[in-house]
Design a protein around this motif. Structure first.
Motif: not given
Ligand code: HEM
Ligand code: FES
Length: 786
Positions: A265-284
């Motif tokens: 969904x659109x809501x998913x894509x917008x939320x994931x765009x933000x959360x994804x940057x954090x999930x994919x980089x800060x964790x690592x």
């Protein structure tokens, strides 16, 4: 209520355990709260510095407790946390990204002014919406896709190290470990590289907003940063929509949206765009900083890693276990449930302290020990488990392996600089804000060996969980002693004189015979109580595959060798009343250790040892001195043979038979034991009788993974293990030919075609477990607990 000492017994079916003095607080279920539970504050320095240590008291005595400061139940033990991850319906992840500290009106108004509407991504999405979305978006994470990122990660790592290698001092976090994972994350997501510093600030604000306790005066600044991050994510997404053909995961999501608009969904894509940057980089970034800190705090271990980079994949896994970058995660109870004997009403919020689970003695032996050869390190829960388990785990593992490998090769003389470590106070994302290291640039290995800067064939990155079989250990040959015609005994000790790993009778080690690809298995024949050395005996076999010839021709006292193990596929049942040990030729090696153990335990035993002639039979004097009458020697040159028919004529339910020797002898034994109780005969297998998989003889089937919520097809030319790996499911393995038992998985339904030599006949018939590396489905489907 006055502080009182309470019963330390675990109360089930009601209150959590309360230990020691009580506080004046009550749980939502009306039970008293212990003082320690009432004092629990994850924003304090104690938790920040070392979460598993901070909750050790709970893990050991009060594994689930109510935290009045947090208004959460806190869960600290491995089994309880895994059970929670396993059931994502009763224990919903919906609160995973909720603010753990409710903010004031002013901050809320600021967030609203940015149109902030972070909603469900994947990590906090419930079923039935979550699984179809996860499946729709998994493709970018499968091992074949991840391989494409490896050259870029390596090139970046080299360039960043170039920038500071001559300085003799660096803050690895500021100068490398934040920017590279961020660059990789943006590349993976398909987001253009923006101002890194701003994105780093945004990410930290998101962490504080979600898992922190910002003071009222900080909340507004955090809200502005998070609001800006939200708007930035929206703009990037709008731009991407204009050209969704790029190779990133977000573009892939946009394309999937066209086919499955109600799933992506659109809501998913917008939320994931933000959360994804954090999930994919800060964790690592945090995970690598934690790993380097841990390794440099153990200089002996760091030296070993530098000397033998093949240890890196397992070292990464052990770092993720011992000091991972996600310290705790959250779930909410959707219907009344019990965890570890404690009643949790619907609506209860849970802080599941995965970093504490990773130090649970109940699952990890000597759990606080940092042991890069630990063979169940990848059981850690740092990536979560089950249907929401981290999708990016193998990208993170890849980055961490490459960083460690570059440091080990180019800066092996690096050490920690004196410093005090600080952390962004929050419950979940954890890594030092700075990591100062220092070294003498004059000692940089590449000053004398420039080729080291860029090796063409670096240690291969292992995509997926590490293989037990890859964990090697250096040893020094203390002595080589001839013990019979054509047989030498090798005594192997640790290079630093430390104790050797513990082993049990029946165990073997693998020796690398001059080349990593030529490795041979030899049973341990010494005394398990001798902590100083491992002993093996090697028969020279000119017609063999070259391992024994190599040992006889090349190995001498003082040499260094690499071994794997010890591992045991040939267990002695220590509760047996009687044992018959049968050895043929060099098969005496494991059998001698077993007979010694049987003697120690007071088991009634007899030892039969056959050989061509006494000159060719090792250890005869020792065995005779130790076992006296119980030893029977059958030397064919003297006209004696072991009359198996007579020996095994009368079956006995209390007797176990253990045998090792030539295939012919073992086959005969099988026939003679046919009328014995099931599973009475135990033989040592070094080689699989399976042969290679012949697709023309096999059929395809499906495995349904209950915990992960997916069904994986297994083609006729594939093993279950390889199909699981291709689907990004972690399963340990070692021999991959049905010998060792490492890849055992639990079977919940379906008939198994067992092909291993590990399970007993009774276990096969029960059908509740199987070896994923070789066994298959009899019919079309198996249901596994994975
Ligand atoms: C989920 C940890 C790296 C993408 C998770 C979860 C944890 C986690 C604890 C929740 C698991 C659960 O609820 O069972 C980590 C750690 C990392 C890391 C410790 C680094 C060391 C990454 C990377 C990416 C990523 C590099 C992306 C490239 C995701 C996604 C999910 C997730 C998409 C949601 C999966 C779902 O709910 O279905 N991660 N992560 N992670 N992670 Fe990671
Ligand atoms: Fe050894 Fe499967 S990996 S039995």
């Amino acid at each position: 209520m006055n502080p009182v000492e309470v019963d330390t017994a675990r109360r089930t079916g009601g209150c959590p355990v309360a230990h020691g003095p009580l506080s004046s607080e009550r749980t939502p279920t009306g039970c008293p709260v212990s003082q320690r539970a009432a004092d629990f504050d994850p924003f304090e320095d104690g938790y920040q510095q070392d979460p598993p240590e901070y909750v050790r008291w709970a893990r050991e005595q009060e594994p689930i407790f109510w935290s009045p400061k947090l208004n959460y139940w806190v869960v600290t033990r491995y089994d309880d946390i895994k059970a929670i991850f396993r059931d994502n319906i009763t224990f919903s992840p919906a609160i995973a990204l909720e603010k753990i500290t409710p903010t004031g009106e002013e901050a809320n108004a600021v967030l609203a002014s940015y149109g902030f509407a972070l909603n469900r991504t994947l990590v906090n999405e419930d079923e039935p919406a979550h699984m179809p979305r996860r499946r729709a978006l998994m493709h970018s994470f499968i091992p074949e896709e991840l391989k494409h990122h490896e050259p870029m990660v390596r090139e970046l790592a080299r360039e960043y190290v170039d920038r500071f290698i001559d300085d003799g001092r660096a803050d690895l976090v500021d100068q490398m470990l934040w920017e590279i994972p961020l660059t990789v994350a943006l590349h993976f997501l398909g987001v253009p590289e923006e101002d890194m510093d701003t994105l780093r600030k945004y990410s930290i604000a998101h962490t504080v907003n979600t898992w922190g306790r910002p003071k009222p005066e900080e909340q507004v600044a955090v809200a502005h940063a998070v609001g800006n991050f939200w708007q930035y994510a929206g703009k990037v997404l709008d731009k991407m929509r204009e050209n969704p053909e790029g190779g990133g995961w977000m573009q892939y999501g946009l394309r999937r949206q066209r086919e499955l608009p109600e799933v992506v969904t659109d809501s998913y894509l917008h939320s994931m765009m933000m959360a994804g940057i954090v999930a994919a980089h800060e964790t690592t970034a945090n995970a690598t900083a934690n790993a380097m800190k841990l390794l440099l705090q153990h200089p002996d271990v760091w030296r070993e890693v530098c000397e033998d980079p093949s240890l890196i994949p397992n070292a990464v896994e052990e770092c993720l276990r011992h000091n991972g970058s996600v310290a705790a995660w959250r779930r909410i109870v959707t219907s009344d449930a019990q965890v570890g004997g404690v009643d949790l009403p619907a609506g209860s919020k849970l802080l599941i302290v995965t970093s504490s689970a990773n130090h649970d003695e109940g699952h990890f032996a000597d759990a606080d020990l940092f042991d890069i050869r630990r063979d169940n390190a990848s059981d850690h829960l740092t990536f979560g488990y089950g249907s929401h388990q981290c999708m990016g785990k193998n990208l993170a593992r890849m980055e961490m392996q490459i960083f460690l490998e570059e440091f080990a090769r180019r800066l092996p003389h690096m050490r920690l600089a004196p410093q005090k470590f600080s952390y962004v106070p929050n419950t979940s994302f954890r890594g030092p804000e700075h990591l100062w290291v220092e070294w003498d640039p004059n000692q940089n290995p590449e000053r004398t060996q420039p080729a080291l800067r860029h090796v063409d064939e670096p240690v291969p990155v292992r995509i997926g969980e590490p293989s037990k079989g890859a964990i090697t250990r250096p040893v020094v040959v203390e002595s080589v002693t001839p013990v019979a015609e054509g047989i030498v005994k090798l005594r192997l000790v640790a290079p630093d004189g430390r104790a050797m790993p513990r082993w049990a009778a029946g165990s073997h080690i693998d020796i690398e015979c001059g080349h990593p690809d030529l490795s041979r298995q030899y049973s341990l024949c010494g005394d398990p109580a001798d902590a100083h050395a491992l002993e093996i005996a090697v028969l020279r076999e000119p017609a063999g595959r070259g391992g024994s010839e190599w040992v006889h021709a090349h190995v001498k006292a003082g040499d260094k060798l690499k071994i794997r193990g010890p591992r045991n596929h040939f267990h002695l049942d220590e509760s047996t009343r009687k044992a018959i040990f049968i050895a043929g030729g060099i098969g005496i090696t494991p059998v001698s250790a077993m007979a010694r153990r049987a003697k120690e335990l007071g088991i009634d035993y007899e030892l039969h040892y056959s050989g061509r002639s006494r000159e060719t039979m090792a250890f005869l004097d020792e065995l005779s001195a130790l076992h006296g009458e119980r030893l029977q020697v059958h030397a064919s040159s003297e006209g004696q043979r072991n009359d198996l028919a007579a020996l095994l004529a009368t079956p006995d339910a209390d007797t176990q038979v253990y045998a090792c020797g030539p295939v012919r002898m073992l086959k005969a034994l099988e026939a003679h034991c046919a009328h014995w109780p099931e599973d009475a005969l135990h033989v040592e297998h070094f080689e699989s009788t399976l042969g290679t998989l012949d697709p023309s003889q096999e059929h395809a089937f499906e495995v349904e993974l209950k915990d992960s919520g997916i069904t994986v097809p297994v083609r006729a030319d594939q093993t279950v293990l390889s199909a699981l790996r291709a689907a990004n499911i972690d399963v340990q393995s070692d021999c991959e030919e049905g010998l060792c038992g490492s890849c055992e998985v639990r079977v919940l339904a379906g008939k198994v075609d067992h092909r291993d030599v590990v399970l007993t006949r009774a276990e096969r018939e029960a059908g509740t477990k199987m070896m994923a590396c070789c066994s298959r489905a009899c019919d079309g489907r198996l249901v596994l607990e994975l």
